[in-house]
Design an enzyme around this catalytic site. Structure first.
Site, PDB file in Angstrom:
ATOM      1  N   ARG A  77       0.851  -1.186   0.000  1.00  0.00           N
ATOM      2  CA  ARG A  77       0.000   0.000   0.000  1.00  0.00           C
ATOM      3  C   ARG A  77       0.889   1.239   0.000  1.00  0.00           C
ATOM      4  O   ARG A  77       1.694   1.419   0.920  1.00  0.00           O
ATOM      5  CB  ARG A  77      -0.907  -0.001   1.238  1.00  0.00           C
ATOM      6  CG  ARG A  77      -1.717   1.253   1.334  1.00  0.00           C
ATOM      7  CD  ARG A  77      -2.633   1.348   2.556  1.00  0.00           C
ATOM      8  NE  ARG A  77      -3.174   2.700   2.554  1.00  0.00           N
ATOM      9  CZ  ARG A  77      -3.247   3.508   3.592  1.00  0.00           C
ATOM     10  NH1 ARG A  77      -2.868   3.097   4.789  1.00  0.00           N
ATOM     11  NH2 ARG A  77      -3.699   4.739   3.458  1.00  0.00           N
ATOM     12  N   HIS A 123      -2.968  11.013   0.596  1.00  0.00           N
ATOM     13  CA  HIS A 123      -2.472  10.801   1.960  1.00  0.00           C
ATOM     14  C   HIS A 123      -1.865  12.131   2.439  1.00  0.00           C
ATOM     15  O   HIS A 123      -0.673  12.226   2.684  1.00  0.00           O
ATOM     16  CB  HIS A 123      -1.467   9.650   2.006  1.00  0.00           C
ATOM     17  CG  HIS A 123      -1.287   9.024   3.362  1.00  0.00           C
ATOM     18  ND1 HIS A 123      -1.452   7.673   3.611  1.00  0.00           N
ATOM     19  CD2 HIS A 123      -0.960   9.563   4.559  1.00  0.00           C
ATOM     20  CE1 HIS A 123      -1.217   7.423   4.894  1.00  0.00           C
ATOM     21  NE2 HIS A 123      -0.906   8.552   5.489  1.00  0.00           N
ATOM     22  N   GLU A 170      -7.701   8.605   6.057  1.00  0.00           N
ATOM     23  CA  GLU A 170      -8.029   9.232   7.333  1.00  0.00           C
ATOM     24  C   GLU A 170      -8.560  10.656   7.249  1.00  0.00           C
ATOM     25  O   GLU A 170      -7.901  11.608   7.690  1.00  0.00           O
ATOM     26  CB  GLU A 170      -6.801   9.196   8.257  1.00  0.00           C
ATOM     27  CG  GLU A 170      -6.268   7.789   8.451  1.00  0.00           C
ATOM     28  CD  GLU A 170      -5.192   7.688   9.519  1.00  0.00           C
ATOM     29  OE1 GLU A 170      -4.617   8.722   9.894  1.00  0.00           O
ATOM     30  OE2 GLU A 170      -4.928   6.571   9.982  1.00  0.00           O
ATOM     31  N   ASN A 309      -8.068   1.845   9.437  1.00  0.00           N
ATOM     32  CA  ASN A 309      -6.772   2.129  10.049  1.00  0.00           C
ATOM     33  C   ASN A 309      -6.990   2.175  11.550  1.00  0.00           C
ATOM     34  O   ASN A 309      -7.844   2.936  12.022  1.00  0.00           O
ATOM     35  CB  ASN A 309      -6.242   3.504   9.625  1.00  0.00           C
ATOM     36  CG  ASN A 309      -5.715   3.524   8.200  1.00  0.00           C
ATOM     37  OD1 ASN A 309      -5.767   2.519   7.497  1.00  0.00           O
ATOM     38  ND2 ASN A 309      -5.201   4.671   7.786  1.00  0.00           N
ATOM     39  N   TYR A 311      -5.034   1.637  15.612  1.00  0.00           N
ATOM     40  CA  TYR A 311      -3.788   1.485  16.354  1.00  0.00           C
ATOM     41  C   TYR A 311      -3.974   1.031  17.786  1.00  0.00           C
ATOM     42  O   TYR A 311      -3.160   0.321  18.326  1.00  0.00           O
ATOM     43  CB  TYR A 311      -3.006   2.812  16.325  1.00  0.00           C
ATOM     44  CG  TYR A 311      -2.366   3.063  14.972  1.00  0.00           C
ATOM     45  CD1 TYR A 311      -1.067   2.630  14.706  1.00  0.00           C
ATOM     46  CD2 TYR A 311      -3.069   3.670  13.945  1.00  0.00           C
ATOM     47  CE1 TYR A 311      -0.481   2.809  13.462  1.00  0.00           C
ATOM     48  CE2 TYR A 311      -2.491   3.859  12.692  1.00  0.00           C
ATOM     49  CZ  TYR A 311      -1.197   3.425  12.459  1.00  0.00           C
ATOM     50  OH  TYR A 311      -0.623   3.584  11.224  1.00  0.00           O
ATOM     51  N   GLU A 375      -4.065  -0.083   7.875  1.00  0.00           N
ATOM     52  CA  GLU A 375      -2.958   0.344   8.742  1.00  0.00           C
ATOM     53  C   GLU A 375      -3.158  -0.214  10.128  1.00  0.00           C
ATOM     54  O   GLU A 375      -4.268  -0.201  10.659  1.00  0.00           O
ATOM     55  CB  GLU A 375      -2.888   1.871   8.898  1.00  0.00           C
ATOM     56  CG  GLU A 375      -2.102   2.566   7.839  1.00  0.00           C
ATOM     57  CD  GLU A 375      -2.037   4.080   8.062  1.00  0.00           C
ATOM     58  OE1 GLU A 375      -1.956   4.520   9.225  1.00  0.00           O
ATOM     59  OE2 GLU A 375      -2.079   4.807   7.065  1.00  0.00           O
TER      60      GLU A 375
END
Ligand code: PNW
Length: 498
Positions: A77, A123, A170, A309, A311, A375
């Site tokens: 990606r 991005h 995002e 995405n 985390y 992500e």
């Protein structure tokens, strides 16, 4: 059931973004982006560093592809820098063939190495020309027309070989960090110690709205003019971390839902359900723009999949005045004083694999779309100040990925969540935006003095794990599209578009 595996056509790979790795800001006619401008302003990034060189990946394309191949990834990606393709950005501005050629070559090299290109159009590196000309994301009509034109140039140039498109990375970060907190480019904020311009009360919501419309317009273009011929999928990828109630009270349970409404629902609800979240509308009132009937018809259903995405997990309590979090307070400290997980280098990140599994379930149940995890990653605390040998033994990162990979498998097999891809962030240590280079998210260590790449243990861990956990049989193909054997646990009907 046989040993728990992921389907043969499961995509796993590694992720990067243009401004974070490429460097070479003037090469081959590239125009400046808002991140060039922003990172060069004093005080905007840690140590005052910029993406001027980054991991020098514009010049090291062949070497990077060879390393990806060595890792055995099935997909890579990356994002395209808009100002390499159209240096000034606009629909009447010249197209830069040299920029197109560079990405074209990258795509060819990947395909030759049997690696599927997974391409992000945006991005965060908006051409500076468009910010200067009309205020970039604040100008609805202009930015939508220019983004759609840029998308068209990319579909024309790369769509014969690229079958996986992400419109935006995002949107929350674009809007809140760029126009609310002012910590990312273009750095607008009501905080006058940060910025002489901006209105954090209104601009983030306008920008978010315009990004949604730009995404939906580009997806509509792809579907009407390219999809049939090129046969790919297109969608948006949203950041969002799991939100759990801090304690068992109704107030905390409600706060956790409010956090999800503001981080994820802001974008996912219009796109997958057809309206903004009720709580968000109530809190923001008419500062949150409205969609016309034609607009919401364009937006609703505009993503072929859920791009995820994520985390970490936040424990949520009501209160505080952080509107960008839906007036919810986040903590990693449980009521008994213990920490949720292992602390990363960044304040906002701790490990918590159970939260990853819960979020996969939440998204699957609420939005009913196959999920591409685009992500997921971890920055080991103080990795930058360690001797190289120690940094390469990145145990905390290995544990993070091990936990999340196991959670992914459980979500697939025990919970019936349909997951089609997993991309660790990041292939390389790189320019971590306002945090500069001290925060390292890579599974590959980059020695910035020599630009030499050194695989960390986590890279080999991932390589081995996916080799062992992806079914080896050939995927069944049906008129060029993927067929999945996983049952849909909640009995929902399959989405007609895929
Ligand atoms: C993502 N936060 O950004 C981006 O897509 C990547 O480019 C970035 O390098 C990666 O995560 C690691 O940070 C985020 O403050 C930036 O919560 C900041 C936050 C979350 C995601």
């Amino acid at each position: 059931m046989a040993a728990q595996k992921l389907p043969a056509d499961f995509l796993w790979g590694m992720a990067t973004a243009s401004y974070q790795i490429e460097g070479s800001p003037d090469a081959d006619g590239r125009g400046p982006s808002i991140w060039d401008t922003f990172s060069h302003l004093p005080g905007k990034t840690a140590d005052g560093l910029t993406g001027d060189v980054a991991t020098d990946s514009y010049r090291r394309r062949d070497e990077d592809v060879a390393l990806l191949k060595q890792y055995g990834v099935k997909s890579y990606r990356f994002s395209i820098s808009w100002s390499r393709i159209i240096p000034l950005g606009g629909r009447n501005d010249p197209i830069n063939e040299k920029g197109i050629r560079w990405y074209s070559k990258l795509i060819d090299e990947l395909l030759e190495a049997d690696i599927t290109p997974f391409v992000t159009l945006y991005h965060w590196d908006l051409p500076q020309g468009l910010h200067d000309r009309y205020g970039g994301w604040l100008n609805k009509a202009e930015i939508i027309a220019d983004f759609v034109n840029y998308a068209r140039v990319c579909f024309d140039a790369f769509g014969d070989r690229v079958k996986h498109w992400l419109t935006f990375n995002e949107p929350w970060c674009i809007a809140i960090l760029g126009y609310g907190r002012g910590v990312f480019a273009p750095g607008r904020s009501s905080d006058r110690s940060r910025s002489s311009e901006g209105d954090s009360k209104t601009e983030p919501w306008i920008v978010g709205h315009n990004v949604i419309l730009a995404h939906a317009s580009a997806a509509a273009l792809y579907r009407t003019e390219y999809k049939q011929r090129q046969g790919g999928v297109i969608g948006v990828t949203l950041n969002g971390d799991m939100a759990l109630p801090w304690d068992d009270t109704d107030e905390c349970r409600e706060a956790a839902q409010h956090a999800l409404d503001f981080s994820i629902g802001w974008f996912a609800d219009p796109i997958y359900l057809g309206h903004y979240p009720t709580y968000q509308r109530a809190l923001l009132g008419d500062r949150l723009p409205t969609f016309t009937p034609e607009e919401i018809a364009l937006v609703h259903g505009s993503s072929d999949f859920y791009g995820m995405n994520t985390y970490t997990t936040n424990l949520c309590k009501p209160g505080g005045d952080d509107e960008f979090q839906g007036n919810v307070q986040y903590t990693f400290t449980r009521p008994d004083g213990t920490q949720l997980g292992t602390q990363a280098h960044c304040r906002w990140l701790q490990t918590y694999p159970e939260g990853f599994r819960l979020l996969l379930n939440y998204l699957w149940n609420r939005y009913n779309m196959p999920i591409y995890v685009t992500e997921n990653g971890f920055a080991v605390k103080n990795e930058s100040s360690m001797p190289l040998e120690q940094a390469l033994k990145d145990t905390d990162r290995v544990e993070y990925f091990q936990g999340n990979c196991e959670a992914l498998l459980k979500a697939t097999h025990e919970d019936g969540v349909q997951i089609r891809a997993y991309f660790p962030w990041s292939f390389l240590d790189n320019f971590e935006w306002a945090d500069g280079y001290q925060t390292r998210f890579g599974v590959t260590y980059v020695d910035y003095a020599t630009q030499k790449r050194y695989p960390k243990e986590s890279a080999w861990f991932l390589s081995k794990w996916f080799k062992e956990h992806i079914d080896s049989q050939e995927p069944t193909k049906c008129s060029g599209e993927q067929v999945h054997s996983m049952p849909r646990a909640n009995g929902a009907t399959a989405n007609g578009r895929l």
